[in-house]
Design a protein around this motif. Sequence first.
Motif, mmCIF file in Angstrom:
data_model
loop_
_atom_site.group_PDB
_atom_site.id
_atom_site.type_symbol
_atom_site.label_atom_id
_atom_site.label_comp_id
_atom_site.label_asym_id
_atom_site.label_seq_id
_atom_site.Cartn_x
_atom_site.Cartn_y
_atom_site.Cartn_z
ATOM 1 N N UNK A 1 0.808 -1.215 0.000
ATOM 2 C CA UNK A 1 0.000 0.000 0.000
ATOM 3 C C UNK A 1 0.842 1.267 0.000
ATOM 4 N N UNK A 2 1.949 1.283 0.786
ATOM 5 C CA UNK A 2 2.818 2.463 0.808
ATOM 6 C C UNK A 2 3.455 2.678 -0.555
ATOM 7 N N UNK A 3 3.895 1.568 -1.197
ATOM 8 C CA UNK A 3 4.477 1.678 -2.530
ATOM 9 C C UNK A 3 3.472 2.198 -3.534
ATOM 10 N N UNK A 4 2.240 1.700 -3.475
ATOM 11 C CA UNK A 4 1.202 2.197 -4.379
ATOM 12 C C UNK A 4 0.925 3.670 -4.123
ATOM 13 N N UNK A 5 1.007 4.070 -2.863
ATOM 14 C CA UNK A 5 0.775 5.479 -2.540
ATOM 15 C C UNK A 5 1.835 6.369 -3.182
ATOM 16 N N UNK A 6 3.084 5.906 -3.159
ATOM 17 C CA UNK A 6 4.160 6.668 -3.800
ATOM 18 C C UNK A 6 3.904 6.786 -5.294
ATOM 19 N N UNK A 7 3.518 5.674 -5.932
ATOM 20 C CA UNK A 7 3.216 5.706 -7.361
ATOM 21 C C UNK A 7 2.044 6.641 -7.657
ATOM 22 N N UNK A 8 0.997 6.539 -6.855
ATOM 23 C CA UNK A 8 -0.191 7.364 -7.084
ATOM 24 C C UNK A 8 0.135 8.842 -6.962
ATOM 25 N N UNK B 1 21.557 6.002 -4.006
ATOM 26 C CA UNK B 1 21.056 5.110 -5.049
ATOM 27 C C UNK B 1 19.527 5.139 -5.107
ATOM 28 N N UNK B 2 18.885 5.165 -3.945
ATOM 29 C CA UNK B 2 17.431 5.229 -3.916
ATOM 30 C C UNK B 2 16.939 6.547 -4.510
ATOM 31 N N UNK B 3 17.607 7.644 -4.134
ATOM 32 C CA UNK B 3 17.203 8.959 -4.637
ATOM 33 C C UNK B 3 17.463 9.112 -6.131
ATOM 34 N N UNK B 4 18.436 8.379 -6.652
ATOM 35 C CA UNK B 4 18.757 8.493 -8.077
ATOM 36 C C UNK B 4 18.033 7.422 -8.887
ATOM 37 N N UNK B 5 18.423 6.159 -8.708
ATOM 38 C CA UNK B 5 17.884 5.081 -9.531
ATOM 39 C C UNK B 5 16.417 4.805 -9.297
ATOM 40 N N UNK B 6 16.011 4.655 -8.036
ATOM 41 C CA UNK B 6 14.612 4.325 -7.754
ATOM 42 C C UNK B 6 13.676 5.475 -8.095
ATOM 43 N N UNK B 7 14.087 6.698 -7.826
ATOM 44 C CA UNK B 7 13.246 7.846 -8.177
ATOM 45 C C UNK B 7 13.065 7.935 -9.689
ATOM 46 N N UNK B 8 14.122 7.621 -10.451
ATOM 47 C CA UNK B 8 14.012 7.654 -11.914
ATOM 48 C C UNK B 8 13.043 6.588 -12.411
ATOM 49 N N UNK B 9 13.069 5.412 -11.788
ATOM 50 C CA UNK B 9 12.160 4.342 -12.221
ATOM 51 C C UNK B 9 10.706 4.668 -11.899
ATOM 52 N N UNK B 10 10.467 5.275 -10.754
ATOM 53 C CA UNK B 10 9.101 5.681 -10.429
ATOM 54 C C UNK B 10 8.669 6.816 -11.352
ATOM 55 N N UNK B 11 9.578 7.750 -11.629
ATOM 56 C CA UNK B 11 9.254 8.825 -12.557
ATOM 57 C C UNK B 11 8.913 8.314 -13.940
ATOM 58 N N UNK B 12 9.584 7.219 -14.366
ATOM 59 C CA UNK B 12 9.300 6.641 -15.678
ATOM 60 C C UNK B 12 7.868 6.148 -15.772
ATOM 61 N N UNK B 13 7.285 5.760 -14.632
ATOM 62 C CA UNK B 13 5.894 5.299 -14.638
ATOM 63 C C UNK B 13 4.964 6.425 -15.090
#
Length: 566
Positions: free
Chosen positions: A13-20, A128-140
């Motif tokens: 749910x927290x992950x979905x919240x970030x995506x939303x 790494x989280x701020x760079x790689x993971x943020x970029x992947x969520x942004x790609x969504x």
Amino acid sequence: MRRLRHRRESERPAGRSVLTRAIAGQRRPVLFGSVLISGHQAGEALVPFLIGVVIDQAVGGGPGGLALWLGILGAVYLTLSFSYRFGDRAAQRASQQAAHELRLALTRRVLDHRGGAEAGRLPGALVNIAAGDAARVGAVAAMVPSATAAVGGLALTAVLLLMISVPLGLLVLVGAPPLLWLSHRLGKPLEHRSETEQEHAARASGVAADLVSGLRVLKGLGAQRHALDRYRRTSRESLRATVRSARAEATYHGLTIALNGVFLAVIALVGGRLAAGGHITIGELVSTAGLAQYLLTPLTTLAWVNGVFAQGRASARRIATVLSSPPAVTPGPLPVPDPAAGKIALRGLSGTGLRRVDLDITPGEFVGVVATDPAAASALLAHLGRAADPEEGSVELDGVALTDLHPGELRAAILVAGHDARLFDGTVRDNLAADMGLDAALVAAGADEVVAALPAGLDTVLDERGRSLSGGQRQRLALARALAADPPVLVLHDPTTAVDTVTESRVAEGLRAFRRDRTTIVVTTSPALLAVTDRVVLLDEGAVTAQGTHTALVAEHSRYRTAVLS
């Protein structure tokens, strides 16, 4: 395994919240991009249909009708070209802006006065989280217009095929949903392995940053080989996780392309049989073949989007764990005394390395603290700076427990300056972050000699963490920065470990003079610094075992002599 699965389920749910939030925060460019890219996909679907109409007009129609449909075909080409150009630009803007806002949110959480985000994570892992993971969520966010357009393209293709032949349209309408569901199921292993890949990559980045920052120490200890072996193991684990993720991604795309190909072949076969039976015209057969070929685009897009979503969900969960990290301390309801007199009281302070510490420091007193256990020194500094709250007992400022105060406001009254002397990119003046009293602070810290030796003085630009300076130079500049802040209570931890004895004596005298009438606590084993204090407190095995002047303790207390003079 069951616990791990339960943990991941609880994080979803927290992950979905970030995506939303990432998508909702870019709703305007996402909506604009969805409309334009949908227009592009509609044009792509209409092109083969219109070509079939043009062929039928050329075979059995008049020149007027042929010219009209050729004009319509040209207009569709112009429209789809325009739509894709500006629609993709909007989608990419949404992607970059969403990733940027996530990085800002992560930065705010890491820099939050309450702390806690860094617990159990190396600095490189957070980067790494701020760079790689943020970029992947942004790609969504960029994938939403593509997904919307692909679904619209499928729907329009079904309508056009229904206009040509009901069986063909029904084939698409009935066959596409299970195909998309199967593609989604095939993307589950990719999601899991993508999350594992990012975790290992973050770990490798953290270890690398940790080793690079301590490279001089490693060389001094002769531990380069051990450090290299450690990084090699971590790097190989990251490589294996990356390869497994790449294999999962390749397998996923290969299977989805194969499924799409079979589906398109069935549509083409049905269309050919209808044309052979005279149920559709030659132009309609051409349209059917073109639409079947076009279907590969939205189906492939949806498979690609599903893969990006799988990686984005995994990254969103990792971001959520940082954003939802419990704070190390919680703000209290009371304001910080203004002005703060600087009275410090420790009452039954216990915790890691500390045992029932009771201590009173009067306003303006200069106190030295000698800890025989480094853990006790670290715990004391953490509690004074309210980086952590004690398990038992309390620390008070002017009679108010620190737990009742806001940590951000408190740190303007009690400044804890560590011994690691961290400097930042920019000029020396920017690093000192002060104008009033700067010259006096530089002299007191012995940093005036450092500034005088620099090519542009205070305007000299430092490289990363001030690596162009020696350890002693960095330490003196950091001490000058702490002195220039001029807090009511200043807590220093080994501020002269990297300077020579002559400079250390000068710094000790300057520190004493500069901090006259303001509360100062120095946690150190330096005889030069301890000699200028009003009183020294000995923390032996986490408890206060002796107090007195430096001279008296050296003469009377063997444990103190061992800690300070050995």
